[in-house]
Write a protein that holds these residues in place. Structure first.
Motif, mmCIF file in Angstrom:
data_model
loop_
_atom_site.group_PDB
_atom_site.id
_atom_site.type_symbol
_atom_site.label_atom_id
_atom_site.label_comp_id
_atom_site.label_asym_id
_atom_site.label_seq_id
_atom_site.Cartn_x
_atom_site.Cartn_y
_atom_site.Cartn_z
ATOM 1 N N VAL A 293 0.878 -1.180 0.000
ATOM 2 C CA VAL A 293 0.000 0.000 0.000
ATOM 3 C C VAL A 293 0.914 1.228 0.000
ATOM 4 O O VAL A 293 1.608 1.491 0.970
ATOM 5 C CB VAL A 293 -0.916 0.004 1.239
ATOM 6 N N PHE A 294 0.941 1.951 -1.096
ATOM 7 C CA PHE A 294 1.866 3.079 -1.209
ATOM 8 C C PHE A 294 1.387 4.271 -0.380
ATOM 9 O O PHE A 294 2.182 5.065 0.082
ATOM 10 C CB PHE A 294 2.032 3.496 -2.675
ATOM 11 N N ASN A 295 0.074 4.366 -0.193
ATOM 12 C CA ASN A 295 -0.451 5.537 0.493
ATOM 13 C C ASN A 295 -1.722 5.100 1.241
ATOM 14 O O ASN A 295 -2.762 4.882 0.629
ATOM 15 C CB ASN A 295 -0.759 6.609 -0.562
ATOM 16 N N GLY A 349 2.680 -11.069 2.704
ATOM 17 C CA GLY A 349 3.861 -10.206 2.657
ATOM 18 C C GLY A 349 3.384 -8.777 2.657
ATOM 19 O O GLY A 349 2.785 -8.320 1.680
ATOM 20 N N SER A 350 3.600 -8.097 3.772
ATOM 21 C CA SER A 350 3.112 -6.716 3.864
ATOM 22 C C SER A 350 3.823 -5.999 5.000
ATOM 23 O O SER A 350 4.297 -6.632 5.952
ATOM 24 C CB SER A 350 1.608 -6.707 4.119
ATOM 25 N N LEU A 351 3.867 -4.689 4.901
ATOM 26 C CA LEU A 351 4.400 -3.916 6.018
ATOM 27 C C LEU A 351 3.425 -3.920 7.187
ATOM 28 O O LEU A 351 3.797 -3.639 8.322
ATOM 29 C CB LEU A 351 4.638 -2.467 5.578
ATOM 30 N N TYR A 352 2.163 -4.238 6.903
ATOM 31 C CA TYR A 352 1.116 -4.092 7.920
ATOM 32 C C TYR A 352 0.599 -5.443 8.402
ATOM 33 O O TYR A 352 0.590 -6.420 7.676
ATOM 34 C CB TYR A 352 -0.048 -3.260 7.360
ATOM 35 N N ALA A 381 5.559 -13.398 8.284
ATOM 36 C CA ALA A 381 6.875 -13.473 8.932
ATOM 37 C C ALA A 381 7.186 -12.190 9.691
ATOM 38 O O ALA A 381 7.720 -12.217 10.796
ATOM 39 C CB ALA A 381 7.958 -13.750 7.897
ATOM 40 N N SER A 382 6.867 -11.045 9.105
ATOM 41 C CA SER A 382 7.162 -9.777 9.780
ATOM 42 C C SER A 382 6.152 -8.727 9.355
ATOM 43 O O SER A 382 5.486 -8.872 8.327
ATOM 44 C CB SER A 382 8.571 -9.298 9.414
ATOM 45 N N HIS A 383 6.022 -7.710 10.152
ATOM 46 C CA HIS A 383 5.198 -6.555 9.746
ATOM 47 C C HIS A 383 5.915 -5.325 10.293
ATOM 48 O O HIS A 383 5.820 -4.959 11.449
ATOM 49 C CB HIS A 383 3.758 -6.670 10.279
ATOM 50 N N ASN A 388 11.851 1.259 5.914
ATOM 51 C CA ASN A 388 13.019 1.809 6.593
ATOM 52 C C ASN A 388 14.272 1.251 5.917
ATOM 53 O O ASN A 388 15.012 0.462 6.493
ATOM 54 C CB ASN A 388 12.930 1.391 8.078
ATOM 55 N N SER A 389 14.454 1.662 4.665
ATOM 56 C CA SER A 389 15.467 1.018 3.820
ATOM 57 C C SER A 389 16.902 1.338 4.221
ATOM 58 O O SER A 389 17.834 0.785 3.654
ATOM 59 C CB SER A 389 15.242 1.397 2.351
ATOM 60 N N GLU A 390 17.104 2.211 5.208
ATOM 61 C CA GLU A 390 18.477 2.480 5.658
ATOM 62 C C GLU A 390 18.887 1.479 6.724
ATOM 63 O O GLU A 390 20.020 1.491 7.187
ATOM 64 C CB GLU A 390 18.623 3.887 6.268
ATOM 65 N N LYS A 397 14.885 -8.577 6.542
ATOM 66 C CA LYS A 397 13.514 -9.119 6.616
ATOM 67 C C LYS A 397 12.797 -8.948 5.282
ATOM 68 O O LYS A 397 11.989 -9.792 4.883
ATOM 69 C CB LYS A 397 12.717 -8.415 7.718
ATOM 70 N N ALA A 398 13.094 -7.838 4.609
ATOM 71 C CA ALA A 398 12.477 -7.629 3.291
ATOM 72 C C ALA A 398 12.924 -8.738 2.331
ATOM 73 O O ALA A 398 12.109 -9.314 1.611
ATOM 74 C CB ALA A 398 12.861 -6.253 2.741
ATOM 75 N N LEU A 399 14.207 -9.064 2.352
ATOM 76 C CA LEU A 399 14.690 -10.132 1.472
ATOM 77 C C LEU A 399 14.049 -11.469 1.851
ATOM 78 O O LEU A 399 13.677 -12.268 0.982
ATOM 79 C CB LEU A 399 16.220 -10.251 1.536
ATOM 80 N N THR A 418 7.734 -3.142 -7.151
ATOM 81 C CA THR A 418 8.931 -3.860 -7.598
ATOM 82 C C THR A 418 9.253 -5.010 -6.637
ATOM 83 O O THR A 418 9.892 -5.985 -7.023
ATOM 84 C CB THR A 418 10.141 -2.906 -7.678
ATOM 85 N N PHE A 419 8.815 -4.879 -5.390
ATOM 86 C CA PHE A 419 8.979 -5.942 -4.386
ATOM 87 C C PHE A 419 8.305 -7.221 -4.898
ATOM 88 O O PHE A 419 8.878 -8.310 -4.868
ATOM 89 C CB PHE A 419 8.291 -5.461 -3.104
ATOM 90 N N GLY A 420 7.088 -7.052 -5.389
ATOM 91 C CA GLY A 420 6.354 -8.195 -5.952
ATOM 92 C C GLY A 420 7.008 -8.716 -7.224
ATOM 93 O O GLY A 420 7.097 -9.921 -7.444
HETATM 94 P P1 GDP Z 1 8.109 -1.119 -4.030
HETATM 95 O O1 GDP Z 1 8.214 0.210 -3.341
HETATM 96 O O2 GDP Z 1 6.869 -1.861 -3.696
HETATM 97 O O3 GDP Z 1 8.323 -0.988 -5.507
HETATM 98 O O4 GDP Z 1 9.287 -2.078 -3.488
HETATM 99 P P2 GDP Z 1 10.703 -1.764 -2.860
HETATM 100 O O5 GDP Z 1 11.232 -3.064 -2.364
HETATM 101 O O6 GDP Z 1 11.562 -1.014 -3.801
HETATM 102 O O7 GDP Z 1 10.439 -0.811 -1.620
HETATM 103 C C1 GDP Z 1 9.555 -1.171 -0.609
HETATM 104 C C2 GDP Z 1 10.294 -1.449 0.690
HETATM 105 O O8 GDP Z 1 9.336 -1.383 1.762
HETATM 106 C C3 GDP Z 1 10.881 -2.839 0.763
HETATM 107 O O9 GDP Z 1 12.169 -2.946 0.234
HETATM 108 C C4 GDP Z 1 10.840 -3.094 2.239
HETATM 109 O O10 GDP Z 1 11.855 -2.386 2.856
HETATM 110 C C5 GDP Z 1 9.507 -2.482 2.627
HETATM 111 N N1 GDP Z 1 8.417 -3.445 2.374
HETATM 112 C C6 GDP Z 1 7.371 -3.291 1.526
HETATM 113 N N2 GDP Z 1 6.577 -4.382 1.542
HETATM 114 C C7 GDP Z 1 7.142 -5.253 2.405
HETATM 115 C C8 GDP Z 1 6.810 -6.575 2.843
HETATM 116 O O11 GDP Z 1 5.826 -7.185 2.428
HETATM 117 N N3 GDP Z 1 7.643 -7.160 3.743
HETATM 118 C C9 GDP Z 1 8.752 -6.529 4.217
HETATM 119 N N4 GDP Z 1 9.512 -7.167 5.125
HETATM 120 N N5 GDP Z 1 9.089 -5.279 3.848
HETATM 121 C C10 GDP Z 1 8.308 -4.656 2.939
#
Ligand code: GDP
Length: 498
Positions: A293-295, A349-352, A381-383, A388-390, A397-399, A418-420
């Motif tokens: 969810v971008f926004n 797979g989600s931030l939430y 696995a995580s939310h 917080n890409s830094e 966890k993202a990987l 792009t994550f998907g």
């Molecule tokens: P995009 O923004 O969806 O194109 O994907 P990116 O990977 O470039 O940036 C989103 C970033 O948000 C990820 O790299 C993670 O840091 C975080 N993120 C987004 N979705 C998830 C998720 O499902 N799981 C985890 N662990 N992190 C996520």
């Protein structure tokens, strides 16, 4: 003996060979050998013999030119002004990938594109990773490094506008009338290719065939991109024939590049396998739901959750649920044969956390319409709540999530994410793309179509040079689309391979 290259690609075959023939495990990178036994979809695509030979050449070149080798040191002197040779005579030429700001998916797409460019132009790829990317991936090549050494000239300037202004190819073109005059400037030792989504009109001229000739002569190219620009390389006559030979199957380009470049480190592999073994391994079917969810203001989470349920049920990915009548919970269904129940493990797979909660609650409290032929377990696995890409542990966890999603049999991904893309391409799954509702366009109503099937599992190049950022239009006539390069399902002006 098996070379590590063959092992990287053919480990499904190796897996079935008798124990005494198995190569010793590379303890520094366990995923390299174990990965294939988790990726059990068969048959695994075999890279073309030409790609394998090209990668063998690459390995030799990389080893010869690696950081601190003699040719590296000699080429480095071109930057520090201590050189007695001129730049066109150097034995080794490099692409240095630079990108700090974006998420992991964007970075992986940029790195794989830069690597393919290095393969096509006989260069060596080095990456500028900060602490946020430390120990996430193994080195792609055993006993060598792709990490740009500390103290590399200009390293602390890579991200400044001044560096772009002083060293970018776009600036050089601008200041030399696009090279349309007969006198070409002397090739500098370093040039910056600015290919991120916000690039300018001059930067885009990188994609002109005739400019590639000039770039060949530059020993150091720094490249910044958050894009999967591979589809456009297929549109360049200079590279087309070579790419066709390298990749007879256009749908597996990222799969092969990603498999070669991105082996999870032992730490990341631990996160992936412990979760997989505990929650996903024993299910009859694994279903990955990647919800980006971008926004959250424009796309409120409850609305997105509704759309997710609608997509999974209308497309037969998950069982349809009974509509609750007077009591809010469905009662138990009498079935004769519980052993025939099929188990579906859903990975969110989600931030939430809300999507996990909602999905779990739905499948716990309501019975399915067909009377319980399938049982559904929901896991996450995580939310992390926010991007917080830094942070190194956040990226790890993202990987883990990307890889876990890639191990699923069925995928729902989110448009624009792009994550998907990375998960689907590594996993070789043609996903259902969720039409994430946006109230700015559709009000509180859900868009009619909840999701649609992707035409290929390749990632989308979001901002090809034919797209004009300012005017928000595709410049007419510039791109001749048609297989193998078509417009994306989720970004109408984007390009992808089929
Ligand atoms: P995009 O923004 O969806 O194109 O994907 P990116 O990977 O470039 O940036 C989103 C970033 O948000 C990820 O790299 C993670 O840091 C975080 N993120 C987004 N979705 C998830 C998720 O499902 N799981 C985890 N662990 N992190 C996520």
């Amino acid at each position: 003996p098996f070379s590590d290259l063959a092992q990287q690609f053919f480990s499904p075959i190796l897996k079935n060979s008798p124990p005494e023939q198995q190569p010793p495990q590379d303890q520094s990178c366990i995923s390299r050998t174990q990965k294939a036994s988790y990726q059990k979809k068969s048959p695994s695509p075999v890279p073309s013999p030409y790609l394998l030979s090209k990668l063998r050449d690459y390995k030799r070149r990389h080893k010869n030119c690696e950081p601190f080798s003699e040719p590296f040191n000699t080429t480095l002197k071109l930057l520090t002004g201590n050189s007695t040779t001129n730049s066109t005579e150097s034995d080794c030429r490099y692409v240095v990938f630079t990108l700090h700001v974006n998420g992991l998916g964007n970075r992986m797409l940029g790195i794989s594109s830069a690597f393919l460019y290095a393969l096509l132009t006989d260069r060596v790829l080095l990456v500028d990773f900060g602490p946020d990317m430390a120990d996430i991936f193994c080195e792609p090549l055993q006993n060598s490094t792709w990490l740009l050494p500390d103290g590399f000239p200009f390293r602390n300037q890579f991200y400044s506008p001044q560096f772009r202004e002083a060293h970018s190819f776009g600036t050089l073109l601008r200041d030399n009338n696009n090279f349309t005059q007969s006198v070409l400037p002397l090739p500098p030792p370093i040039l910056h290719l600015f290919l991120s989504y916000e690039y300018g009109d001059y930067d885009k001229l990188f994609y002109r065939d005739e400019n590639q000739e000039f770039l060949q002569s530059i020993p150091w190219l720094t490249l910044r991109s958050d894009q999967y620009f591979v589809p456009y390389l297929f549109l360049m006559p200079r590279f087309r024939a070579e790419l066709e030979r390298l990749f007879p199957d256009k749908e597996t380009v990222f799969h092969h590049l990603g498999n070669y470049l991105f082996n999870p480190s032992n730490q990341a592999w631990g996160l992936i396998t412990r979760f997989y073994d505990a929650y996903l391994a024993r299910a009859d079917e694994r279903i990955g739901l990647q919800v980006r969810v971008f926004n959250t203001k424009a796309s409120p989470i409850p609305l997105v959750a509704k759309q997710l349920l609608k997509c999974t049920q209308s497309e037969g990915i998950l069982p349809q649920l009974q509509v609750s009548t007077n009591s809010s919970f469905s009662s138990v269904k009498v079935t004769n044969n519980t052993s025939s129940t099929k188990t579906k493990a859903v990975l969110i797979g989600s931030l939430y956390r809300e999507f996990y909660e909602e999905m779990k609650y739905e499948y716990w409290t309501r019975a399915s319409v067909d009377g319980g032929g399938e049982s559904v377990g929901v896991h996450q696995a995580s939310h992390e709540e926010s991007q917080n890409s830094e942070s190194n542990s956040h990226n790890m966890k993202a990987l883990a999530d990307i890889y876990l999603l890639s191990l699923c049999d069925v995928l729902v991904t989110s448009r624009w994410s792009t994550f998907g893309y990375v998960a689907q391409a590594i996993g070789r799954v043609k996903p259902w793309i969720l039409n994430v509702p946006n109230t700015n366009y559709s009000g509180d109503r859900l868009p009619e179509r909840a999701c649609r099937r992707a035409v290929s599992m390749e990632p989308c190049f979001h901002y090809p040079p034919s797209y004009d950022m300012k005017k928000k239009v595709v410049v007419d006539g510039e791109v001749g689309t048609g297989p193998p390069v078509v417009h994306c399902e989720d970004v109408s002006w984007g390009l992808k391979l089929v």
